[in-house]
Motif scaffolding. Structure first.
Motif, PDB file in Angstrom:
ATOM      1  N   CYS A   1      14.395   1.307-123.824  1.00  9.90           N
ATOM      2  CA  CYS A   1      15.280   1.742-122.501  1.00  9.90           C
ATOM      3  C   CYS A   1      14.679   1.049-121.220  1.00  9.90           C
TER       4      CYS A   1
ATOM      5  N   HIS B   1      21.917   0.829-102.483  1.00  9.48           N
ATOM      6  CA  HIS B   1      22.430   1.927-102.938  1.00  9.48           C
ATOM      7  C   HIS B   1      22.395   1.828-104.505  1.00  9.48           C
TER       8      HIS B   1
ATOM      9  N   LEU C   1      20.696   3.040-106.849  1.00  8.97           N
ATOM     10  CA  LEU C   1      20.177   4.025-108.191  1.00  8.97           C
ATOM     11  C   LEU C   1      21.139   5.275-107.847  1.00  8.97           C
ATOM     12  N   GLN C   2      21.128   6.010-108.800  1.00  8.75           N
ATOM     13  CA  GLN C   2      21.843   7.396-108.594  1.00  8.75           C
ATOM     14  C   GLN C   2      20.808   8.610-109.336  1.00  8.75           C
ATOM     15  N   CYS C   3      20.908   8.755-110.379  1.00 12.81           N
ATOM     16  CA  CYS C   3      20.035   9.606-110.880  1.00 12.81           C
ATOM     17  C   CYS C   3      18.773   9.493-110.710  1.00 12.81           C
TER      18      CYS C   3
ATOM     19  N   CYS D   1      15.713   5.680-114.412  1.00 12.81           N
ATOM     20  CA  CYS D   1      15.539   4.270-114.844  1.00 12.81           C
ATOM     21  C   CYS D   1      14.762   3.457-113.659  1.00 12.81           C
ATOM     22  N   THR D   2      14.964   4.024-112.510  1.00 13.79           N
ATOM     23  CA  THR D   2      14.224   3.280-111.282  1.00 13.79           C
ATOM     24  C   THR D   2      13.023   2.972-111.267  1.00 13.79           C
TER      25      THR D   2
ATOM     26  N   CYS E   1      20.464   1.513-117.661  1.00 15.36           N
ATOM     27  CA  CYS E   1      20.903   2.251-116.808  1.00 15.36           C
ATOM     28  C   CYS E   1      22.248   3.181-117.210  1.00 15.36           C
ATOM     29  N   ARG E   2      22.190   4.385-117.320  1.00 17.81           N
ATOM     30  CA  ARG E   2      23.371   5.163-117.677  1.00 17.81           C
ATOM     31  C   ARG E   2      24.481   5.357-116.481  1.00 17.81           C
ATOM     32  N   CYS E   3      23.784   5.183-115.054  1.00 17.52           N
ATOM     33  CA  CYS E   3      24.811   5.601-114.014  1.00 17.52           C
ATOM     34  C   CYS E   3      25.426   4.414-113.300  1.00 17.52           C
ATOM     35  N   THR E   4      24.791   3.337-113.096  1.00 16.01           N
ATOM     36  CA  THR E   4      25.189   2.458-111.852  1.00 16.01           C
ATOM     37  C   THR E   4      26.315   1.612-112.355  1.00 16.01           C
TER      38      THR E   4
ATOM     39  N   TYR F   1      25.040  -1.235-113.197  1.00 15.88           N
ATOM     40  CA  TYR F   1      24.198  -2.405-112.802  1.00 15.88           C
ATOM     41  C   TYR F   1      24.684  -3.245-111.784  1.00 15.88           C
TER      42      TYR F   1
END
Length: 202
Positions: free
Chosen positions: A67, A122, A124-126, A129-130, A161-164, A166
């Motif tokens: 990951c 912007h 990143l979300q959660c 992974c950042t 990354c599960r959120c953005t 990419y």
């Protein structure tokens, strides 16, 4: 920016440990500071950073090196800290997300161009992974300070990354490259890769 070669060589070094040895003193430089601790010879670098040094910015996700959440810089190169034994990196320099910024005379920390770009775009979300994204991109831009949009995509291809989706992360890579060249560069009104995305190049 791959880490397989470094991981393999350090893994081989771990197999050379003294038979029957269970603990070893690890001395290394972490974020510019000399650190030393006695650890179990099978303690991973990720656990050493998080539990022995209390540097919890390095995240542990899959624990299989897939990951990229645990990525740190080893002598400037990105490596998966979940795959390395802490004992094998003794004598080396480690940089984690906590060390990316620049310490100021007043004791505050100035964020790095990559960190600033993540904020600007912007990206990143959660946030899980950042840390791995930031260290990976930092190393990638050191090697290629002027990436194309496709090279930016390739740069982060080993990190999940599960959120953005990419897109904003890719834009942050390009924004960071711009800030490294000109810290006063204004933020564009639209995304860096909007045109390329419309053409299907990203």
């Amino acid at each position: 920016m791959g880490s397989n070669g470094m991981t393999t060589s350090l893994g081989q070094a771990a197999q050379q440990a003294v038979p029957g040895e269970t603990r070893r003193v690890v001395e290394l430089t972490v974020n510019g500071v000399h650190r030393s601790a006695e650890v179990d010879v099978r303690r991973t670098l990720a656990d050493f950073l998080r539990h022995d040094l209390a540097l919890t910015g390095t995240h542990v996700g899959c624990e299989h090196g897939v990951c990229g959440a645990c990525t740190v810089l080893l002598d400037g190169l990105p490596v998966r800290s979940c795959l390395l034994f802490a004992a094998t990196v003794s004598g080396h320099a480690i940089t984690t997300i906590e060390g990316l910024g620049e310490l100021q005379p007043d004791g505050t920390t100035k964020v790095s161009p990559v960190q600033r770009a993540f904020r600007d775009c912007h990206a990143l979300q959660c946030g899980f992974c950042t840390p791995g994204m930031l260290t990976t991109i930092t190393a990638g831009l050191a090697e290629n300070p002027h990436p194309t949009p496709q090279q930016a995509v390739d740069m982060i291809s080993g990190n999940l990354c599960r959120c953005t989706g990419y897109q904003n992360i890719v834009e942050a890579v390009l924004r960071a490259a711009e800030l490294m060249e000109n810290p006063d560069a204004p933020l564009p009104d639209e995304g860096f890769t909007a045109d390329e995305h419309a053409k299907g190049d990203v």
